[in-house]
Design an enzyme around this catalytic site. Structure first.
Site, PDB file in Angstrom:
ATOM      1  N   SER A 140     -52.988   4.061  50.396  1.00 12.30           N
ATOM      2  CA  SER A 140     -52.121   2.919  50.687  1.00 12.30           C
ATOM      3  C   SER A 140     -52.195   1.958  49.507  1.00 12.30           C
ATOM      4  CB  SER A 140     -52.591   2.205  51.960  1.00 12.30           C
ATOM      5  OG  SER A 140     -51.990   0.928  52.090  1.00 12.30           O
ATOM      6  N   TYR A 153     -59.189  -1.925  57.327  1.00  9.71           N
ATOM      7  CA  TYR A 153     -58.200  -0.921  56.929  1.00  9.71           C
ATOM      8  C   TYR A 153     -58.070  -0.868  55.407  1.00  9.71           C
ATOM      9  CZ  TYR A 153     -53.632   1.248  56.186  1.00  9.71           C
ATOM     10  OH  TYR A 153     -52.612   2.052  55.734  1.00  9.71           O
TER      11      TYR A 153
END
Length: 256
Positions: A140, A153
């Site tokens: 990501s 995260y």
């Protein structure tokens, strides 16, 4: 070296998710010999759709939870290798976004990916007589610039970027190359509703929806371009419909 998907055998972990399913669609269009999807939840309709897109591709499904012990991952991969004999590409795509679930976030986003990678090295490592292979790890953009409201995260994705860089540098030893796929904010269920760490920003999902986004189709098409480019150690940014390499700044070198 360019990676041509036709006639290749591909394993896709979490190939039925938001970005995953659209990427699976693009992959079968490219004509691999086999697409093996490992996912936690079976979706027969999606498997049938993928098979119908290109009947020449054999699409198979195995249930797989990346949080199982390493030995279970090895056992499943042995079943697949026994059947297909060779695997050319592993895509690690499992991920969750919920900073209320700290242990599970690390287990799915990082530890599970490490274990799956470690498991396939049992079959690929050239030191054991293996043929080598290619790994594409879905990370990501938060792996290099955190969304600070979801630090768990973001940190898990940063860990995967770092791990992937190490795997890439080990290619001369193992014969296994690797690169990371780092999507920006993409219109998936992952970002529609999720929890920030300690509820520091209850509106974080809503705020992200106001940010420029991309469709899962655009992301998937660029993902396949990155697969075909096959650049060991590449850090690919897939954002707002673009595919761009990220130049990593070196601040320290171990010298070994």
């Amino acid at each position: 070296m360019v990676f041509x998907l036709p006639n290749k055998n591909v394993i896709f972990v979490a190939g039925l998710g938001g970005i995953g399913l659209d990427t699976s669609r693009e992959i079968v269009k490219a004509g691999p010999k086999n697409l093996v999807i490992l996912d936690r939840v079976e979706n027969p309709a999606a498997i049938a759709e993928l098979q119908a897109i290109n009947p020449k591709v054999t699409v198979t499904f195995y249930p797989y939870d990346v949080t199982v012990p390493l030995s279970e991952s090895v056992k499943l991969l042995k079943t697949i290798f026994d059947k297909l004999k060779t695997i050319d590409l592993l895509i690690n795509g499992a991920g969750i976004l919920d900073d209320h679930q700290i242990e599970r976030t690390i287990a799915v986003n990082f530890t599970g990916l490490v274990n799956t990678t470690t498991a396939i090295l049992q079959f690929w490592d050239k030191r054991k007589g293996g043929p080598g292979g290619v790994i594409a790890n879905i990370c990501s953009v938060t792996g290099f610039n955190a969304i600070y409201q979801v630090p768990v995260y973001s940190a898990s994705k940063a860990a995967v970027v770092s791990f992937t860089q190490s795997i890439a540098k080990l290619a001369p030893i193992t014969g296994v190359t690797a690169y990371s796929i780092n999507p920006g904010i993409t219109k998936t269920t992952l970002v529609h509703k999720f929890n920030s760490w300690l509820d520091v920003e209850p509106r974080v999902a809503e705020l992200l929806d106001e940010h420029p986004t991309q469709s899962t189709t655009a992301c998937a098409q660029n993902f396949v371009k990155a697969i075909e480019l096959n650049q060991n150690g590449a850090i690919w940014k897939l954002d707002v419909g673009r595919l761009d390499p990220v130049q990593w700044t070196k601040h320290w070198d171990s010298g070994i």
